[in-house]
Design a protein around this motif. Structure first.
Motif, PDB file in Angstrom:
ATOM      1  N   UNK A  16     -18.564  46.972 104.355  1.00 20.24           N
ATOM      2  CA  UNK A  16     -19.710  47.427 104.017  1.00 20.24           C
ATOM      3  C   UNK A  16     -20.722  46.569 104.960  1.00 20.24           C
ATOM      4  N   UNK A  17     -21.968  47.190 105.213  1.00 24.07           N
ATOM      5  CA  UNK A  17     -22.943  46.503 106.114  1.00 24.07           C
ATOM      6  C   UNK A  17     -23.951  45.463 105.325  1.00 24.07           C
ATOM      7  N   UNK A  18     -24.659  46.093 104.269  1.00 23.20           N
ATOM      8  CA  UNK A  18     -25.525  45.160 103.452  1.00 23.20           C
ATOM      9  C   UNK A  18     -25.058  43.831 103.182  1.00 23.20           C
ATOM     10  N   UNK A  19     -23.753  43.765 102.200  1.00 21.39           N
ATOM     11  CA  UNK A  19     -23.264  42.614 101.666  1.00 21.39           C
ATOM     12  C   UNK A  19     -22.841  41.481 103.028  1.00 21.39           C
ATOM     13  N   UNK A  20     -22.226  42.034 104.167  1.00 22.24           N
ATOM     14  CA  UNK A  20     -21.865  41.513 105.253  1.00 22.24           C
ATOM     15  C   UNK A  20     -23.190  40.825 105.810  1.00 22.24           C
ATOM     16  N   UNK A  21     -24.064  41.452 106.138  1.00 22.45           N
ATOM     17  CA  UNK A  21     -25.535  41.089 106.691  1.00 22.45           C
ATOM     18  C   UNK A  21     -25.929  39.996 105.885  1.00 22.45           C
ATOM     19  N   UNK A  22     -25.989  40.121 104.469  1.00 23.75           N
ATOM     20  CA  UNK A  22     -26.684  39.125 103.822  1.00 23.75           C
ATOM     21  C   UNK A  22     -25.619  37.828 103.691  1.00 23.75           C
ATOM     22  N   UNK A  23     -24.566  38.018 103.684  1.00 25.83           N
ATOM     23  CA  UNK A  23     -23.623  36.845 103.402  1.00 25.83           C
ATOM     24  C   UNK A  23     -23.722  36.203 104.950  1.00 25.83           C
ATOM     25  N   UNK A  24     -23.773  36.822 105.836  1.00 19.78           N
ATOM     26  CA  UNK A  24     -23.828  36.177 107.337  1.00 19.78           C
ATOM     27  C   UNK A  24     -25.231  35.505 107.461  1.00 19.78           C
ATOM     28  N   UNK A  25     -26.267  35.980 107.018  1.00 18.94           N
ATOM     29  CA  UNK A  25     -27.625  35.570 107.075  1.00 18.94           C
ATOM     30  C   UNK A  25     -27.880  34.362 106.129  1.00 18.94           C
ATOM     31  N   UNK A  26     -27.435  34.269 104.904  1.00 18.93           N
ATOM     32  CA  UNK A  26     -27.709  33.207 103.971  1.00 18.93           C
ATOM     33  C   UNK A  26     -27.408  31.694 104.687  1.00 18.93           C
ATOM     34  N   UNK A  27     -26.370  31.359 105.142  1.00 12.38           N
ATOM     35  CA  UNK A  27     -26.098  30.067 105.948  1.00 12.38           C
ATOM     36  C   UNK A  27     -27.433  29.964 106.862  1.00 12.38           C
ATOM     37  N   UNK A  28     -27.605  31.029 107.645  1.00 10.08           N
ATOM     38  CA  UNK A  28     -28.852  30.764 108.780  1.00 10.08           C
ATOM     39  C   UNK A  28     -30.105  30.580 107.984  1.00 10.08           C
ATOM     40  N   UNK A  29     -30.281  31.223 106.665  1.00 13.04           N
ATOM     41  CA  UNK A  29     -31.399  31.051 106.045  1.00 13.04           C
ATOM     42  C   UNK A  29     -31.575  29.629 105.407  1.00 13.04           C
ATOM     43  N   UNK A  30     -30.451  29.217 104.906  1.00 17.32           N
ATOM     44  CA  UNK A  30     -30.514  27.875 104.109  1.00 17.32           C
ATOM     45  C   UNK A  30     -30.597  26.845 105.471  1.00 17.32           C
ATOM     46  N   UNK A  31     -30.018  26.981 106.478  1.00 21.09           N
ATOM     47  CA  UNK A  31     -30.402  26.169 107.576  1.00 21.09           C
ATOM     48  C   UNK A  31     -31.585  26.069 107.969  1.00 21.09           C
ATOM     49  N   UNK A  32     -32.117  27.297 108.331  1.00 17.65           N
ATOM     50  CA  UNK A  32     -33.663  27.261 108.548  1.00 17.65           C
ATOM     51  C   UNK A  32     -34.600  26.621 107.516  1.00 17.65           C
ATOM     52  N   UNK A  33     -34.308  27.116 106.330  1.00 19.23           N
ATOM     53  CA  UNK A  33     -35.245  26.331 105.432  1.00 19.23           C
ATOM     54  C   UNK A  33     -34.960  24.666 105.312  1.00 19.23           C
ATOM     55  N   UNK A  34     -33.761  24.158 105.385  1.00 19.26           N
ATOM     56  CA  UNK A  34     -33.663  22.889 105.620  1.00 19.26           C
ATOM     57  C   UNK A  34     -34.285  21.956 107.047  1.00 19.26           C
ATOM     58  N   UNK A  35     -34.323  22.815 108.096  1.00 21.59           N
ATOM     59  CA  UNK A  35     -35.121  22.639 109.264  1.00 21.59           C
ATOM     60  C   UNK A  35     -36.437  22.538 108.953  1.00 21.59           C
ATOM     61  N   UNK A  36     -37.097  23.618 108.121  1.00 22.32           N
ATOM     62  CA  UNK A  36     -38.199  23.560 107.637  1.00 22.32           C
ATOM     63  C   UNK A  36     -38.715  22.404 106.627  1.00 22.32           C
ATOM     64  N   UNK A 327     -29.819  47.506 110.989  1.00 24.09           N
ATOM     65  CA  UNK A 327     -31.394  47.177 111.244  1.00 24.09           C
ATOM     66  C   UNK A 327     -32.257  47.585 109.815  1.00 24.09           C
ATOM     67  N   UNK A 328     -31.869  49.018 109.274  1.00 25.24           N
ATOM     68  CA  UNK A 328     -32.456  49.047 108.080  1.00 25.24           C
ATOM     69  C   UNK A 328     -32.087  48.111 106.763  1.00 25.24           C
ATOM     70  N   UNK A 329     -30.996  47.628 106.882  1.00 29.61           N
ATOM     71  CA  UNK A 329     -30.672  46.506 105.915  1.00 29.61           C
ATOM     72  C   UNK A 329     -31.618  45.166 106.107  1.00 29.61           C
ATOM     73  N   UNK A 330     -31.534  45.017 107.354  1.00 32.76           N
ATOM     74  CA  UNK A 330     -32.110  43.812 107.856  1.00 32.76           C
ATOM     75  C   UNK A 330     -33.759  43.722 107.449  1.00 32.76           C
ATOM     76  N   UNK A 331     -34.450  44.898 107.780  1.00 30.62           N
ATOM     77  CA  UNK A 331     -35.645  45.274 107.186  1.00 30.62           C
ATOM     78  C   UNK A 331     -35.990  44.947 105.678  1.00 30.62           C
ATOM     79  N   UNK A 332     -34.963  45.790 104.945  1.00 27.72           N
ATOM     80  CA  UNK A 332     -35.338  45.842 103.644  1.00 27.72           C
ATOM     81  C   UNK A 332     -35.249  44.280 102.833  1.00 27.72           C
ATOM     82  N   UNK A 333     -34.201  43.672 103.334  1.00 22.75           N
ATOM     83  CA  UNK A 333     -33.863  42.227 102.987  1.00 22.75           C
ATOM     84  C   UNK A 333     -35.097  41.443 103.296  1.00 22.75           C
TER      85      UNK A 333
END
Length: 486
Positions: A16-36, A327-333
């Protein structure tokens, strides 16, 4: 590991695309938030302990650093896409050759860039029109922070390469280490606690230098201790001697990427020059507003990066049927998370801004006004980032470069200059949503009609072969280049 063997990085080409994208993006998001958060905490230390002039100084100095890192960052992003495509083909040895060539070629370059930046720092700050009260502080900060550049380069390239292999967790752990050290050591060296010398604003930069080198060394130890796929051992250490064919591909892809970063940097520097004319309070207010904007845009940047890595692996595996869905999942999230952040900051802007400036600062009402006029534009900017994340995964960069150049120069700066006489400083802040809207419309048009699917490396070809280089050199395909980041 031979080509065709299953890599131990994360497979993003099935399921499944949406769960995989979100699961992969979340550590990147947390990393970005920590950097910020790290940057914001450091700005709080500087603003509270050293005042508005010091805060304005760090805003000017950090933009100079971003400008100087731009080209190297572009090569790192190019390498990430190539590594993602290699992992999609299950070609781990090819991925190791890419990371070896990238680090071996550009580490010497960044060392020379660091030395040149240290020498020309006063001229750069003068070119910016840095306010006289902030200029000496900015120079003291900038000259120390330059020593962190080699560690920043290697760390950024390693983190991006690991994400290209599908590993978003390892970069997160070492971003946490870097952020904790940097934020914790800032007051120690600013104020001189214990045996540490009292260095003032240079202490903030010293903390950054220590944090980056410590995190880099720790990450290298971890990569080898865990035998992660991108480590180089034995004869593989020879990959640090750049492969000419690989290097040519990375440069041809990364140079336009670096130009995109230069466009972003130059636009920011030009905007800061306009803001500096409004006085120190407005410059400090703008710097604080940018701190909040960093949080607002980080979800889109993280999701754009996750989309790019996921699409690159799917292109490498020949799974074009999944690209549009990613791409659609990325835009929606992106829209969902960014809208939530914008709403929170609209409600809580005063206490958030007061963290940096104090409740009685004359810069506080200016910062609130900037925030209300411009922050919502990151909804539009987020869509652009995700679309660019998709097209860059197949090597498309010329179209996005032109789009960014149009939006950030004739549109943003032109609007600010044209309407300053009638709107005053508001013309500066309103130029952000105007430019974001133009960039979004052009990005959608390029995604739908830009021909980017025809460019790139080719799904099945090993990186560095002649046909790959010919595609990288192709001038007839406007989509045959790599990423913008905004």
């Amino acid at each position: 590991m031979a080509r065709g063997a299953p890599p131990r990085g994360r497979d993003l080409t099935s399921g499944p695309i949406a769960p995989a994208l979100l699961a992969f993006a979340m550590p990147m998001l947390i990393s970005s938030i920590l950097q910020s958060l790290n940057g914001s905490i450091n700005a709080i230390w500087v603003g509270r302990f050293l005042g508005e002039n010091a805060l304005a100084a760090t805003s000017n100095a950090n933009l100079v650093m971003f400008l100087l890192m731009a080209f190297v960052f572009g090569f790192g992003m190019a390498s990430t896409i190539l590594i993602g495509q290699a992992f999609g083909r299950k070609d781990v040895d090819g991925a190791r050759r890419i990371i070896g060539t990238a680090i071996g070629a550009f580490l010497l370059f960044v060392i020379l860039l660091t030395a040149a930046g240290w020498v020309f720092a006063p001229a750069l700050l003068e070119l910016l029109g840095t306010p006289s009260g902030a200029a000496p502080l900015a120079l003291a900060y900038l000259r120390v922070i330059f020593f962190a550049m080699p560690s920043m380069l290697v760390m950024v390239m390693l983190m991006m390469a690991l994400r290209g292999s599908g590993d978003a967790l390892t970069p997160l752990w070492f971003m946490i280490l870097s952020a904790v050290l940097d934020s914790g050591l800032n007051p120690v060296f600013i104020l001189g606690f214990g045996p540490a010398p009292r260095l003032g604003i240079a202490g903030s930069a010293t903390a950054t230098v220590i944090a980056n080198y410590t995190a880099l060394i720790g990450m290298l130890i971890y990569i080898y201790a865990r035998d992660l796929p991108l480590r180089l051992r034995g004869p593989e250490l020879g990959y640090l001697k750049p492969d000419p064919a690989l290097l040519k591909v990375i440069v041809l892809k990364g140079l336009p990427m670096g130009l995109q970063m230069i466009v972003i940097s130059a636009s920011s520097l030009a905007m800061l020059g306009l803001v500096n004319r409004e006085g120190v309070d407005t410059t400090a207010a703008f710097g604080v507003a940018m701190q909040l904007w960093t949080y607002v845009q980080m979800p889109a940047m993280s999701l754009g990066g996750a989309v790019s890595a996921m699409v690159a692996q799917n292109i490498g595996a020949g799974r074009w049927d999944r690209v549009s869905a990613v791409t659609r999942a990325g835009v929606a999230f992106t829209l969902l998370i960014t809208a939530a952040l914008v709403a929170i900051l609209i409600v809580a802007d005063r206490p958030a801004l007061a963290l940096f400036l104090g409740g009685d600062s004359p810069a506080l009402p200016i910062a609130r006004h900037i925030h209300l006029l411009a922050t919502w534009s990151f909804l539009l900017f987020g869509i652009t980032l995700v679309l660019f994340g998709t097209v860059r995964a197949n090597g498309a960069v010329i179209g996005p470069l032109l789009i960014l150049t149009i939006g950030l120069f004739p549109v943003r700066l032109g609007f600010a200059a044209l309407f300053h006489a009638s709107l005053g400083a508001d013309a500066l802040w309103l130029s952000f949503p105007v430019a974001s809207a133009v960039n979004m419309v052009l990005a959608i048009a390029f995604y739908l009609h830009g021909g980017w699917r025809k460019g790139g490396m080719g799904a099945g070809a090993p990186i560095g072969l002649d046909d790959s280089i010919e595609e990288a050199n192709a001038s007839t395909e406007p989509g045959g280049r790599l990423n913008p980041s905004g």
